[in-house]
Scaffold this motif. Sequence first.
Motif, PDB file in Angstrom:
ATOM      1  N   PRO A   1       0.720  -1.339   0.072  1.00 32.97           N
ATOM      2  CA  PRO A   1      -0.105  -0.052  -0.095  1.00 32.97           C
ATOM      3  C   PRO A   1       0.874   1.052   0.103  1.00 32.97           C
ATOM      4  O   PRO A   1       0.219   2.307  -0.386  1.00 32.97           O
ATOM      5  N   TRP A   2       1.999   1.001   0.446  1.00 28.85           N
ATOM      6  CA  TRP A   2       2.981   2.567   0.488  1.00 28.85           C
ATOM      7  C   TRP A   2       3.575   2.698  -0.898  1.00 28.85           C
ATOM      8  O   TRP A   2       4.305   3.699  -0.891  1.00 28.85           O
ATOM      9  N   ASP A   3       3.374   1.938  -1.907  1.00 27.60           N
ATOM     10  CA  ASP A   3       3.879   2.057  -3.159  1.00 27.60           C
ATOM     11  C   ASP A   3       3.027   2.911  -3.950  1.00 27.60           C
ATOM     12  O   ASP A   3       2.513   2.534  -4.894  1.00 27.60           O
ATOM     13  N   ALA A   4       2.771   4.041  -3.524  1.00 21.38           N
ATOM     14  CA  ALA A   4       1.806   5.213  -4.219  1.00 21.38           C
ATOM     15  C   ALA A   4       2.262   6.507  -3.609  1.00 21.38           C
ATOM     16  O   ALA A   4       2.931   6.763  -2.475  1.00 21.38           O
ATOM     17  N   ARG A   5       2.030   7.617  -4.316  1.00 20.43           N
ATOM     18  CA  ARG A   5       2.475   8.838  -3.660  1.00 20.43           C
ATOM     19  C   ARG A   5       1.443   9.432  -2.555  1.00 20.43           C
ATOM     20  O   ARG A   5       0.234   9.116  -2.756  1.00 20.43           O
ATOM     21  N   MET A   6       1.923  10.317  -1.679  1.00 21.47           N
ATOM     22  CA  MET A   6       1.058  10.830  -0.628  1.00 21.47           C
ATOM     23  C   MET A   6       0.428  11.845  -1.239  1.00 21.47           C
ATOM     24  O   MET A   6       0.739  12.736  -2.172  1.00 21.47           O
ATOM     25  N   VAL A   7      -0.818  12.113  -0.768  1.00 24.51           N
ATOM     26  CA  VAL A   7      -1.651  13.102  -1.266  1.00 24.51           C
ATOM     27  C   VAL A   7      -1.459  14.387  -0.312  1.00 24.51           C
ATOM     28  O   VAL A   7      -1.407  15.413  -0.702  1.00 24.51           O
ATOM     29  N   TYR A   8      -1.208  14.145   1.037  1.00 24.94           N
ATOM     30  CA  TYR A   8      -0.983  15.156   2.115  1.00 24.94           C
ATOM     31  C   TYR A   8       0.373  14.942   2.843  1.00 24.94           C
ATOM     32  O   TYR A   8       0.611  13.801   3.373  1.00 24.94           O
ATOM     33  N   ALA A   9       1.298  15.921   2.773  1.00 22.03           N
ATOM     34  CA  ALA A   9       2.408  15.313   3.312  1.00 22.03           C
ATOM     35  C   ALA A   9       2.440  15.318   5.101  1.00 22.03           C
ATOM     36  O   ALA A   9       3.070  14.433   5.492  1.00 22.03           O
ATOM     37  N   ASP A  10       1.234  15.780   5.616  1.00 21.42           N
ATOM     38  CA  ASP A  10       1.190  15.490   6.950  1.00 21.42           C
ATOM     39  C   ASP A  10       0.362  14.559   7.310  1.00 21.42           C
ATOM     40  O   ASP A  10       0.077  14.054   8.350  1.00 21.42           O
ATOM     41  N   GLN A  11      -0.140  13.573   6.478  1.00 20.70           N
ATOM     42  CA  GLN A  11      -1.189  12.696   6.588  1.00 20.70           C
ATOM     43  C   GLN A  11      -0.555  11.173   5.408  1.00 20.70           C
ATOM     44  O   GLN A  11      -1.401  11.243   4.382  1.00 20.70           O
ATOM     45  N   PRO A  12       0.475  10.610   5.856  1.00 18.32           N
ATOM     46  CA  PRO A  12       1.053   9.838   4.851  1.00 18.32           C
ATOM     47  C   PRO A  12      -0.057   8.715   4.559  1.00 18.32           C
ATOM     48  O   PRO A  12       0.368   8.016   3.585  1.00 18.32           O
ATOM     49  N   GLU A  13      -0.900   8.500   5.465  1.00 18.87           N
ATOM     50  CA  GLU A  13      -2.009   7.231   4.826  1.00 18.87           C
ATOM     51  C   GLU A  13      -2.783   7.560   3.826  1.00 18.87           C
ATOM     52  O   GLU A  13      -3.174   6.776   3.121  1.00 18.87           O
ATOM     53  N   TYR A  14      -2.848   8.849   3.151  1.00 17.38           N
ATOM     54  CA  TYR A  14      -3.698   9.128   2.256  1.00 17.38           C
ATOM     55  C   TYR A  14      -2.758   9.437   1.026  1.00 17.38           C
ATOM     56  O   TYR A  14      -1.755   9.736   1.022  1.00 17.38           O
TER      57      TYR A  14
ATOM     58  N   GLY B   1      -6.556   6.409 -15.334  1.00 11.35           N
ATOM     59  CA  GLY B   1      -7.034   7.312 -14.486  1.00 11.35           C
ATOM     60  C   GLY B   1      -6.113   7.261 -13.143  1.00 11.35           C
ATOM     61  O   GLY B   1      -5.227   6.791 -12.969  1.00 11.35           O
ATOM     62  N   ILE B   2      -6.759   8.096 -12.181  1.00  9.15           N
ATOM     63  CA  ILE B   2      -6.163   8.034 -10.749  1.00  9.15           C
ATOM     64  C   ILE B   2      -7.113   7.398  -9.671  1.00  9.15           C
ATOM     65  O   ILE B   2      -8.347   7.658  -9.741  1.00  9.15           O
ATOM     66  N   MET B   3      -6.585   6.805  -8.791  1.00  6.38           N
ATOM     67  CA  MET B   3      -7.189   6.511  -7.694  1.00  6.38           C
ATOM     68  C   MET B   3      -6.725   7.016  -6.422  1.00  6.38           C
ATOM     69  O   MET B   3      -5.581   7.201  -6.442  1.00  6.38           O
ATOM     70  N   TYR B   4      -7.615   7.423  -5.522  1.00 10.66           N
ATOM     71  CA  TYR B   4      -6.963   7.992  -4.337  1.00 10.66           C
ATOM     72  C   TYR B   4      -7.647   6.925  -3.074  1.00 10.66           C
ATOM     73  O   TYR B   4      -8.741   6.522  -3.177  1.00 10.66           O
ATOM     74  N   PHE B   5      -6.851   6.568  -2.059  1.00 11.87           N
ATOM     75  CA  PHE B   5      -7.136   5.808  -1.040  1.00 11.87           C
ATOM     76  C   PHE B   5      -6.560   6.094   0.361  1.00 11.87           C
ATOM     77  O   PHE B   5      -5.659   6.795   0.332  1.00 11.87           O
ATOM     78  N   LYS B   6      -6.978   5.504   1.306  1.00  9.36           N
ATOM     79  CA  LYS B   6      -6.477   5.600   2.601  1.00  9.36           C
ATOM     80  C   LYS B   6      -5.930   4.256   3.327  1.00  9.36           C
ATOM     81  O   LYS B   6      -6.630   3.173   3.077  1.00  9.36           O
TER      82      LYS B   6
END
Length: 73
Positions: free
Chosen positions: A29-42, A51-56
């Motif tokens: 699951p960590w083989d993806a870019r972070m969405v928010y620098a202060d919330q690495p789980e996103y 396309g793009i998928m966004y996940f937590k």
Amino acid sequence: MAALAQMKGLPSKAFDALLARTVDLVEKPWDARMVYADQPEYRQTTFGDFGIMYFKVDEAAELIWIFNVTWTG
């Protein structure tokens, strides 16, 4: 729920690419870019050229929660 609604009308090749990328992310699951620098789980990642998928990442529960799917179609 939003991600499920966004998948309606997804062409079969795009759906297959989304599914394949999701399977990969379950293992890494960590083989993806972070969405928010202060919330690495996103995280965000592409699925093929479709396309793009966004996940937590919920590491404690060992799952990923897909909350947004944006495709180019």
